[in-house]
Design a protein around this motif. Structure first.
Motif, short mmCIF file in Angstrom:
data_model
loop_
_atom_site.label_atom_id
_atom_site.label_comp_id
_atom_site.label_asym_id
_atom_site.label_seq_id
_atom_site.Cartn_x
_atom_site.Cartn_y
_atom_site.Cartn_z
N GLY A 210 0.82 -1.20 0.00
CA GLY A 210 0.00 0.00 0.00
C GLY A 210 0.85 1.25 0.00
O GLY A 210 2.08 1.20 -0.01
N GLU A 211 0.19 2.39 0.02
CA GLU A 211 0.87 3.69 -0.04
C GLU A 211 0.81 4.38 1.31
O GLU A 211 -0.27 4.62 1.84
CB GLU A 211 0.21 4.57 -1.11
CG GLU A 211 0.87 5.93 -1.28
CD GLU A 211 0.20 6.76 -2.35
OE1 GLU A 211 0.47 7.98 -2.39
OE2 GLU A 211 -0.59 6.20 -3.14
N LEU A 212 1.97 4.72 1.84
CA LEU A 212 2.05 5.44 3.10
C LEU A 212 2.19 6.94 2.84
O LEU A 212 2.98 7.35 1.99
CB LEU A 212 3.25 4.97 3.93
CG LEU A 212 3.15 3.62 4.63
CD1 LEU A 212 4.50 3.26 5.25
CD2 LEU A 212 2.08 3.64 5.70
N SER A 213 1.43 7.72 3.58
CA SER A 213 1.53 9.18 3.48
C SER A 213 1.80 9.76 4.86
O SER A 213 1.08 9.45 5.82
CB SER A 213 0.23 9.78 2.92
OG SER A 213 -0.06 9.28 1.63
N ALA A 214 2.84 10.58 4.95
CA ALA A 214 3.17 11.21 6.22
C ALA A 214 2.39 12.51 6.37
O ALA A 214 2.10 13.20 5.39
CB ALA A 214 4.67 11.49 6.29
N MET A 215 2.04 12.83 7.60
CA MET A 215 1.32 14.08 7.88
C MET A 215 1.69 14.55 9.28
O MET A 215 2.33 13.83 10.05
CB MET A 215 -0.19 13.86 7.78
CG MET A 215 -0.75 12.98 8.90
SD MET A 215 -2.52 12.62 8.70
CE MET A 215 -2.41 11.27 7.54
N THR A 216 1.28 15.75 9.59
CA THR A 216 1.44 16.29 10.94
C THR A 216 0.07 16.68 11.46
O THR A 216 -0.70 17.35 10.76
CB THR A 216 2.37 17.52 10.93
OG1 THR A 216 3.65 17.15 10.42
CG2 THR A 216 2.54 18.07 12.34
N VAL A 217 -0.24 16.24 12.67
CA VAL A 217 -1.54 16.55 13.27
C VAL A 217 -1.32 17.12 14.67
O VAL A 217 -0.20 17.12 15.19
CB VAL A 217 -2.44 15.29 13.35
CG1 VAL A 217 -2.72 14.75 11.97
CG2 VAL A 217 -1.80 14.22 14.23
#
Length: 361
Positions: free
Chosen positions: A58-65
């Motif tokens: 699958g595709e991993l997406s990094a984010m900041t929360v």
């Protein structure tokens, strides 16, 4: 001999992937000819996304929360086809609160994770619940998605005292026709003697003399939204995040069952001669949706023996067999507490080598 290695994380020391690798290294040290099948596991708590990504891609997406006290924290979204997977502990885990300030800790960052998943255009969002340091009934999540109350919902449970009205329609419209799945590691209700606060509040930092008060705040939230839903199994998961997701239409499934299906553990167990599982502390609470019990149940259905390797073993032989485990081995008993924490991977490998002497052909 074919051995299926399916451990959970060893909380605070090893991820499930690291634990599986350590067990394999130690086992091969004694029995290099055995065939090992590594299937690191998770129950919806920390490691949920990594375990699924390791097995399914699958595709991993990094984010900041936003973290539980407003500080930005990193999080990861996994998208496989038209399904997104979220691990709520990344935004509100116990490692972020460290058992302090739980009355003011919020799950708004989990709501931001959901918004990111909705923005990815998926049809299904699976939310892994477990390992939380918050106890806000998912109020922060609801407010992040647009819910409106007559008191702020994103400042921790302390603000729920006296709340009488919460408009959930803006949040429900935001979800639309996307299917929500709450993958829980426990099946407790939101409130009451066996609810989120009474069961897990102390380990999150709620003082004994404030348990009734904090539980009452969640009662106020439940009365202002949907009292019946608050009593459902899993509503108390992750400090009440299960409740918030159910208010938005989520169905609940045990996280361990979801991972078992995703990694095809049943078929892999049928091909094995022995199944190994493990976790940091193996105790009777493992029966409540935790990895060792789930893996042992799969082994039992496949008519294969299951043994557990753990940091500590806190059950006797009778309770162990009630959990479906033939034998359980303690890391602390073998190498001592100091080394177990100083060198968890090496210590677990040594324990696996010791266990191989008994179980390998």
């Amino acid at each position: 001999m074919r051995v299926l290695v399916a451990p959970d994380k060893f909380a605070g020391t090893l991820t499930a992937v690291e634990a599986a690798d350590a067990i394999a290294e130690g086992w091969h040290r004694h029995s290099p000819g055995d065939e090992l099948d590594l299937a690191p596991m998770a129950d919806g708590g920390p490691g949920f996304v990594d375990v699924l990504h390791a097995s399914l891609g699958g595709e991993l997406s990094a984010m900041t929360v936003e973290g539980p006290f407003g500080t930005p924290v990193p999080a990861t979204l996994l998208v496989i086809g038209d399904t997104a997977y979220i691990e709520t502990a990344q935004a509100c885990g116990l490692h972020l609160t460290k058992g302090e300030g739980v009355e003011f800790a919020t799950t708004i960052g989990v709501g931001e994770q959901l918004l990111a998943a909705l923005g990815a255009g998926v049809r299904t969002i699976v939310v892994g619940l477990g390992g939380s340091g918050t106890n806000d009934g998912g109020g922060g999540l609801l407010e992040a998605l647009g819910a409106l109350g007559d008191a702020p919902l994103d400042c921790g449970p302390v603000n729920f005292a006296g709340v009488t009205r919460v408009d959930l329609e803006p949040a429900r419209r935001r979800i639309g026709d996307v299917v929500l799945v709450a993958a829980t590691d426990v099946d407790i209700p939101l409130t009451g003697l066996f609810g989120a606060t009474k069961t897990f509040g102390p380990q999150k930092g709620v003082a004994e003399d404030r348990l009734v008060l904090v539980d009452g705040w969640l009662e106020d939230l439940a009365n202002a939204t949907d009292r019946r839903t608050s009593l459902e199994k899993g509503a108390g998961a992750a400090g009440g995040l299960g409740f918030a997701l159910m208010l938005l239409g989520a169905t609940r499934t045990p996280g361990i069952d979801l991972v078992v299906d995703a990694v095809d553990l049943r078929e892999r167990a049928r091909r094995a001669d022995l199944v190994i599982t493990g976790e940091g502390a193996f105790d009777f609470s493992s029966r409540s949706g935790k990895v060792p019990y789930g893996v042992a149940s799969v082994a039992e259905q496949a008519l294969r023996p299951c043994v557990a390797l753990a940091g500590q073993v806190l059950v006797g032989s009778r309770e162990m067999r009630a959990l479906g485990v033939e034998s359980a081995y303690s890391l602390v008993d073998l190498v001592g507490e100091e080394r177990a924490f100083a060198d968890p991977a090496g210590s677990l490998a040594d324990l696996a080598a010791r266990v191989a002497r008994t179980w390998s052909h």
